[in-house]
Motif scaffolding. Structure first.
Motif, PDB file in Angstrom:
ATOM      1  N   LYS A 128      62.457  31.325  49.297  1.00 47.84           N
ATOM      2  CA  LYS A 128      62.294  30.160  50.174  1.00 47.84           C
ATOM      3  C   LYS A 128      60.833  29.968  50.560  1.00 47.84           C
ATOM      4  CE  LYS A 128      65.981  28.710  53.047  1.00 47.84           C
ATOM      5  NZ  LYS A 128      66.790  28.866  54.228  1.00 47.84           N
ATOM      6  N   GLU A 129      60.194  31.071  50.895  1.00 50.28           N
ATOM      7  CA  GLU A 129      58.783  31.010  51.297  1.00 50.28           C
ATOM      8  C   GLU A 129      57.907  30.594  50.107  1.00 50.28           C
ATOM      9  OE1 GLU A 129      58.593  34.397  54.794  1.00 50.28           O
ATOM     10  OE2 GLU A 129      58.513  35.029  52.714  1.00 50.28           O
ATOM     11  N   LEU A 130      58.239  31.089  48.931  1.00 44.96           N
ATOM     12  CA  LEU A 130      57.468  30.712  47.746  1.00 44.96           C
ATOM     13  C   LEU A 130      57.602  29.224  47.444  1.00 44.96           C
ATOM     14  CD1 LEU A 130      58.074  33.667  45.261  1.00 44.96           C
ATOM     15  CD2 LEU A 130      55.918  32.996  46.281  1.00 44.96           C
ATOM     16  N   ARG A 131      58.782  28.666  47.638  1.00 40.47           N
ATOM     17  CA  ARG A 131      59.003  27.236  47.369  1.00 40.47           C
ATOM     18  C   ARG A 131      58.232  26.347  48.322  1.00 40.47           C
ATOM     19  NH1 ARG A 131      65.191  28.365  46.588  1.00 40.47           N
ATOM     20  NH2 ARG A 131      65.158  28.985  44.406  1.00 40.47           N
ATOM     21  N   ARG A 132      57.934  26.854  49.488  1.00 42.67           N
ATOM     22  CA  ARG A 132      57.215  26.046  50.482  1.00 42.67           C
ATOM     23  C   ARG A 132      55.711  26.028  50.246  1.00 42.67           C
ATOM     24  NH1 ARG A 132      60.556  28.021  55.772  1.00 42.67           N
ATOM     25  NH2 ARG A 132      62.430  26.819  55.339  1.00 42.67           N
ATOM     26  N   LEU A 133      55.237  26.917  49.396  1.00 44.79           N
ATOM     27  CA  LEU A 133      53.788  26.971  49.150  1.00 44.79           C
ATOM     28  C   LEU A 133      53.358  25.833  48.238  1.00 44.79           C
ATOM     29  CD1 LEU A 133      53.315  30.806  48.490  1.00 44.79           C
ATOM     30  CD2 LEU A 133      52.772  29.561  50.579  1.00 44.79           C
ATOM     31  N   SER A 134      52.131  25.405  48.442  1.00 45.66           N
ATOM     32  CA  SER A 134      51.584  24.337  47.600  1.00 45.66           C
ATOM     33  C   SER A 134      51.164  24.925  46.258  1.00 45.66           C
ATOM     34  CB  SER A 134      50.371  23.701  48.283  1.00 45.66           C
ATOM     35  OG  SER A 134      49.308  24.640  48.323  1.00 45.66           O
TER      36      SER A 134
ATOM     37  N   ALA B 124      48.242  24.815  44.953  1.00 46.22           N
ATOM     38  CA  ALA B 124      46.955  25.492  45.134  1.00 46.22           C
ATOM     39  C   ALA B 124      47.183  26.913  45.661  1.00 46.22           C
ATOM     40  CB  ALA B 124      46.072  24.709  46.079  1.00 46.22           C
ATOM     41  N   GLU B 125      48.097  27.059  46.628  1.00 47.73           N
ATOM     42  CA  GLU B 125      48.379  28.379  47.185  1.00 47.73           C
ATOM     43  C   GLU B 125      49.031  29.281  46.131  1.00 47.73           C
ATOM     44  OE1 GLU B 125      49.212  27.429  51.887  1.00 47.73           O
ATOM     45  OE2 GLU B 125      50.755  26.873  50.410  1.00 47.73           O
ATOM     46  N   LEU B 126      49.939  28.690  45.347  1.00 46.82           N
ATOM     47  CA  LEU B 126      50.576  29.461  44.282  1.00 46.82           C
ATOM     48  C   LEU B 126      49.559  29.906  43.232  1.00 46.82           C
ATOM     49  CD1 LEU B 126      53.867  27.427  43.805  1.00 46.82           C
ATOM     50  CD2 LEU B 126      53.653  29.737  44.744  1.00 46.82           C
ATOM     51  N   LEU B 127      48.655  28.992  42.851  1.00 51.95           N
ATOM     52  CA  LEU B 127      47.610  29.338  41.890  1.00 51.95           C
ATOM     53  C   LEU B 127      46.698  30.431  42.444  1.00 51.95           C
ATOM     54  CD1 LEU B 127      46.655  25.861  40.401  1.00 51.95           C
ATOM     55  CD2 LEU B 127      47.754  27.770  39.218  1.00 51.95           C
ATOM     56  N   GLU B 128      46.375  30.331  43.734  1.00 51.40           N
ATOM     57  CA  GLU B 128      45.534  31.341  44.369  1.00 51.40           C
ATOM     58  C   GLU B 128      46.228  32.704  44.333  1.00 51.40           C
ATOM     59  OE1 GLU B 128      43.634  32.239  48.731  1.00 51.40           O
ATOM     60  OE2 GLU B 128      43.854  30.142  48.120  1.00 51.40           O
ATOM     61  N   MET B 129      47.524  32.711  44.630  1.00 48.68           N
ATOM     62  CA  MET B 129      48.287  33.956  44.562  1.00 48.68           C
ATOM     63  C   MET B 129      48.308  34.515  43.138  1.00 48.68           C
ATOM     64  SD  MET B 129      51.652  33.530  46.974  1.00 48.68           S
ATOM     65  CE  MET B 129      52.365  35.014  46.317  1.00 48.68           C
ATOM     66  N   LEU B 130      48.492  33.616  42.193  1.00 51.22           N
ATOM     67  CA  LEU B 130      48.530  34.013  40.790  1.00 51.22           C
ATOM     68  C   LEU B 130      47.198  34.634  40.368  1.00 51.22           C
ATOM     69  CD1 LEU B 130      50.202  34.032  38.195  1.00 51.22           C
ATOM     70  CD2 LEU B 130      49.283  31.779  37.685  1.00 51.22           C
TER      71      LEU B 130
ATOM     72  N   GLU C  24      43.951  39.393  39.087  1.00 51.41           N
ATOM     73  CA  GLU C  24      42.799  40.250  39.349  1.00 51.41           C
ATOM     74  C   GLU C  24      43.260  41.680  39.680  1.00 51.41           C
ATOM     75  OE1 GLU C  24      39.356  40.524  42.712  1.00 51.41           O
ATOM     76  OE2 GLU C  24      39.801  38.539  41.904  1.00 51.41           O
ATOM     77  N   GLU C  25      44.307  41.785  40.488  1.00 50.79           N
ATOM     78  CA  GLU C  25      44.841  43.096  40.833  1.00 50.79           C
ATOM     79  C   GLU C  25      45.369  43.800  39.575  1.00 50.79           C
ATOM     80  OE1 GLU C  25      48.274  45.140  43.661  1.00 50.79           O
ATOM     81  OE2 GLU C  25      47.970  42.979  43.716  1.00 50.79           O
ATOM     82  N   ASN C  26      46.037  43.046  38.727  1.00 43.62           N
ATOM     83  CA  ASN C  26      46.556  43.587  37.475  1.00 43.62           C
ATOM     84  C   ASN C  26      45.418  44.109  36.596  1.00 43.62           C
ATOM     85  OD1 ASN C  26      48.319  44.245  35.400  1.00 43.62           O
ATOM     86  ND2 ASN C  26      48.441  42.157  34.628  1.00 43.62           N
ATOM     87  N   GLU C  27      44.334  43.347  36.486  1.00 43.11           N
ATOM     88  CA  GLU C  27      43.187  43.771  35.687  1.00 43.11           C
ATOM     89  C   GLU C  27      42.553  45.042  36.259  1.00 43.11           C
ATOM     90  OE1 GLU C  27      40.681  40.310  35.484  1.00 43.11           O
ATOM     91  OE2 GLU C  27      42.001  39.311  34.032  1.00 43.11           O
ATOM     92  N   ASN C  28      42.449  45.088  37.597  1.00 43.36           N
ATOM     93  CA  ASN C  28      41.897  46.295  38.233  1.00 43.36           C
ATOM     94  C   ASN C  28      42.774  47.508  37.957  1.00 43.36           C
ATOM     95  OD1 ASN C  28      39.653  45.033  39.332  1.00 43.36           O
ATOM     96  ND2 ASN C  28      40.689  44.535  41.241  1.00 43.36           N
ATOM     97  N   LEU C  29      44.071  47.333  38.035  1.00 39.97           N
ATOM     98  CA  LEU C  29      44.989  48.436  37.777  1.00 39.97           C
ATOM     99  C   LEU C  29      44.919  48.890  36.315  1.00 39.97           C
ATOM    100  CD1 LEU C  29      48.063  47.319  39.893  1.00 39.97           C
ATOM    101  CD2 LEU C  29      46.503  49.212  40.373  1.00 39.97           C
ATOM    102  N   LYS C  30      44.775  47.921  35.403  1.00 32.77           N
ATOM    103  CA  LYS C  30      44.635  48.278  33.987  1.00 32.77           C
ATOM    104  C   LYS C  30      43.368  49.097  33.760  1.00 32.77           C
ATOM    105  CE  LYS C  30      47.149  44.528  31.726  1.00 32.77           C
ATOM    106  NZ  LYS C  30      47.023  43.345  30.851  1.00 32.77           N
TER     107      LYS C  30
END
Length: 87
Positions: free
Chosen positions: A4-10, A12-18, A23-29
């Motif tokens: 529900k919270e994810l659906r309410r995001l714009s 731009a916010e979803l892209l920012e999260m992505l 970036e976190e994934n790349e750091n972990l790799k």
């Protein structure tokens, strides 16, 4: 975060999260790659240590055999010297 919270995001916010997750994934790799390199290096060191220990044991055998040969040679020389002095 719930659906529900994810659906309410714009978008731009979803892209920012992505982007943050990417970036976190790349750091972990990168951390994983570094850990794998350290693990590989440690394995090589352990293998070399084993090889060095085996070589040391083999050298000990060689030195023990050489020592026995020297002792036998010296004993033979003493015997020959005694025979020469009695003759």
């Amino acid at each position: 975060m719930t659906d529900k919270e994810l659906r309410r995001l714009s978008r731009a916010e979803l892209l920012e999260m992505l982007l943050m997750l990417k970036e976190e994934n790349e750091n972990l790799k990168m951390q994983l790659e570094q850990a794998e390199v350290r693990l590989h290096d440690r394995r090589i060191m352990i293998e070399k240590a084993g090889s060095i220990a085996e070589a040391a044991l083999q050298l000990n055998d060689v030195f023990a055999a050489a020592d026995r040969a020297v002792q036998q040679y010296l004993e033979n020389v003493r015997c020959m010297a005694e025979e020469d002095s009695t003759s």
